[in-house]
Design an enzyme around this catalytic site. Structure first.
Site, PDB file in Angstrom:
ATOM      1  N   GLY A 110      31.246  37.016   3.701  1.00 17.10           N
ATOM      2  CA  GLY A 110      30.792  36.605   2.373  1.00 17.10           C
ATOM      3  C   GLY A 110      30.863  37.751   1.378  1.00 17.10           C
ATOM      4  O   GLY A 110      31.263  37.574   0.220  1.00 17.10           O
ATOM      5  N   GLY A 133      33.555  38.323   9.134  1.00 16.66           N
ATOM      6  CA  GLY A 133      33.013  38.215  10.469  1.00 16.66           C
ATOM      7  C   GLY A 133      33.967  37.497  11.411  1.00 16.66           C
ATOM      8  O   GLY A 133      34.433  38.077  12.386  1.00 16.66           O
ATOM      9  N   LYS A 165      34.880  25.157   5.406  1.00 12.30           N
ATOM     10  CA  LYS A 165      34.489  24.420   4.196  1.00 12.30           C
ATOM     11  C   LYS A 165      35.224  24.865   2.936  1.00 12.30           C
ATOM     12  O   LYS A 165      35.192  26.039   2.570  1.00 12.30           O
ATOM     13  CB  LYS A 165      32.995  24.591   3.958  1.00 12.30           C
ATOM     14  CG  LYS A 165      32.159  23.784   4.915  1.00 12.30           C
ATOM     15  CD  LYS A 165      30.730  23.792   4.451  1.00 12.30           C
ATOM     16  CE  LYS A 165      29.857  22.920   5.318  1.00 12.30           C
ATOM     17  NZ  LYS A 165      28.441  23.239   5.099  1.00 12.30           N
ATOM     18  N   ARG A 201      30.808  45.426  14.320  1.00 10.83           N
ATOM     19  CA  ARG A 201      29.882  45.870  13.275  1.00 10.83           C
ATOM     20  C   ARG A 201      29.038  47.057  13.750  1.00 10.83           C
ATOM     21  O   ARG A 201      28.663  47.910  12.937  1.00 10.83           O
ATOM     22  CB  ARG A 201      28.971  44.713  12.849  1.00 10.83           C
ATOM     23  CG  ARG A 201      29.675  43.771  11.888  1.00 10.83           C
ATOM     24  CD  ARG A 201      28.788  42.621  11.494  1.00 10.83           C
ATOM     25  NE  ARG A 201      29.291  41.971  10.285  1.00 10.83           N
ATOM     26  CZ  ARG A 201      28.916  40.770   9.879  1.00 10.83           C
ATOM     27  NH1 ARG A 201      28.041  40.077  10.583  1.00 10.83           N
ATOM     28  NH2 ARG A 201      29.409  40.252   8.772  1.00 10.83           N
TER      29      ARG A 201
HETATM   30  C1  3PG Z   1      27.088  37.909   7.790  1.00 14.26           C
HETATM   31  O1  3PG Z   1      27.178  37.760   9.001  1.00 14.26           O
HETATM   32  O2  3PG Z   1      27.772  37.272   6.993  1.00 14.26           O
HETATM   33  C2  3PG Z   1      26.137  38.953   7.255  1.00 14.26           C
HETATM   34  O3  3PG Z   1      25.515  39.636   8.287  1.00 14.26           O
HETATM   35  C3  3PG Z   1      25.136  38.300   6.334  1.00 14.26           C
HETATM   36  O4  3PG Z   1      24.409  37.339   7.041  1.00 14.26           O
HETATM   37  P1  3PG Z   1      23.923  36.038   6.283  1.00 14.26           P
HETATM   38  O5  3PG Z   1      25.142  35.282   5.886  1.00 14.26           O
HETATM   39  O6  3PG Z   1      23.054  35.304   7.266  1.00 14.26           O
HETATM   40  O7  3PG Z   1      23.133  36.504   5.075  1.00 14.26           O
END
Ligand code: 3PG
Ligand code: MG
Length: 404
Positions: A385, A361, A211, A43
């Site tokens: 996400g 991620g 999940k 990232r």
């Molecule tokens: C992630 O790692 O998915 C993003 O940086 C967003 O982080 P978060 O899910 O804690 O909002």
């Protein structure tokens, strides 16, 4: 389907001239850490093109980002210090880190910035207002942030991994400063858009992770649009339970079994589940391990990876697909005995000439930490996400706000 994304971009900002202007950049520097050691700096690397362009243009660059999920107060283990140090190494400059987010240290750090220099503010989530449900509280934090960078500053949104969050440094700040999509946000949305508009067939989606409930939205929205949906990882066990298999001590979301049954009834031709699994008598790299068919999971044992037969079947589908989207590891790849499923599926995707996107991620980190050739993929997203919600067709607040 995602609608057209019409925004001003970093190129527009650069064309207007940024020399001497303060430019606030929201990046996603939420990297995995082992203590204070960054285990995957993907990232941070992905944030470089935007920052380099602003540096070259002579802007005073202020980077804001979050790390982890602190509870709205400073906590040493969530400091951005390792990210600032690594960013400095990659840029070849020193990146000073303010000790606070909108306090006196932030103000002093920004005031000291020379043209073409970069500084970072400490973890924005050390301020509880960042993630508040109350828009007025988030707005107050955004006002404070404008106070630090000044009313004449510009805002560049480049943290693609957080654009699905309605948070002060992503959303409210863009309502207060002239705003532009950074190179990463532009590149990510362009690639993901291709997956939603007439993808070349066959189109295979491979989902893993723990999940089912987290992926239900994307599963139901993608099923009508894909040719195959392959399911591995911890979430596969809830589907296997729905098929009537005993799953031992594996991850199981009992409250999702009925939903999975229904999905299988309606889409049995598209959903592909593992036929064998790697089970262990403990969640540990030195546990006893067996490979069994899905009807042979032993009581008290846990499934921690898809088995070799499943990995071969998944890989064969991935190799034949013209379009592949992959999100979520097939097993606990961080532990060597349970990495083979993720590794072979990733290698198969990488080896095929398909249009392939790795979302997320964990899957992106898996590609890099398992030493898989990254060049085999069309795109490795920095958003987990965010990329899922984009594919689901949801409106992402951090993108929508840039259009206003
Ligand atoms: C992630 O790692 O998915 C993003 O940086 C967003 O982080 P978060 O899910 O804690 O909002
Ligand atoms: Mg996340």
């Amino acid at each position: 389907m995602q609608r057209e994304f019409r925004v001003h971009t970093l190129d527009d900002l650069l064309a207007s001239g940024v020399a001497g202007r303060t430019v606030l950049v929201r990046s996603d520097l939420n990297v995995p850490l082992d203590g204070s050691t960054i285990t995957d700096d993907g990232r941070i690397r992905a944030s470089l093109p935007t920052l380099q362009a602003l540096i070259a243009g002579g802007a005073k660059v202020v980077v804001t980002a979050h790390l982890g999920r602190p509870k709205g107060a400073p906590e040493e283990k969530y400091s951005l210090a390792p990210a600032a140090a690594r960013l400095g190494e990659l840029l070849g400059v020193t990146v000073p880190l303010a000790e606070d987010f909108v306090g006196p240290s932030a103000a002093a750090t920004v005031a000291a910035l020379a043209d073409g220099a970069v500084a970072m503010l400490e973890n924005v989530r050390f301020d509880a207002r960042e993630t508040s449900k109350d828009g007025a509280e988030r707005g107050a934090l955004a006002d404070d942030l404008v106070g630090v960078v000044g009313n004449d500053a510009a805002f560049v949104s480049d943290g693609f991994g957080v654009v699905h969050r309605k948070q002060a440094s992503v959303y409210e700040i863009a309502q207060r400063l002239p705003h532009y999509a950074g190179y990463l946000v532009t590149a990510e949305t362009a690639v993901l858009k291709k997956l939603t508009v007439d993808p070349e067939r066959p189109y295979a989606v491979i989902l893993g992770g723990s999940k089912v409930s987290d992926k239900l939205g994307v599963i139901t929205s993608l099923l009508p649009r894909v040719d195959s949906l392959l399911i591995g990882g911890g979430m596969a066990f809830t589907f296997l339970a729905a098929q009537g298999h005993g799953v031992g001590a594996s991850l199981l979301q009992e409250d999702q079994i009925e939903t999975c049954k229904k999905l299988l009834e309606d889409n049995g031709d598209k959903i592909v589940l593992p036929t064998d699994v790697v089970i262990a008598d403990a969640f540990s790299a030195d546990a006893a391990v067996q490979i069994v068919d899905v009807d042979g999971i032993l009581d008290g044992w846990l499934g921690l990876d898809i088995g070799p037969e499943s990995a071969a079947a998944f890989s064969a589908i991935a190799e034949k697909a013209a379009t592949v989207f992959w999100n979520g590891p097939m097993g606990v790849f961080e532990l060597a005995p349970f990495a083979a499923g993720t590794k072979s599926v990733a290698e198969a995707i990488g080896a095929s000439p398909s249009f392939s996107v790795v979302g997320g991620g964990d899957s992106a980190a898996a590609v890099r930490t398992l030493g898989i050739d990254e060049t085999g993929f069309t795109h490795i997203s920095t958003g987990g996400g965010a990329s899922l919600e984009y594919l689901e067709g949801k409106e992402l607040p951090g993108l929508a706000v840039l259009e206003a």
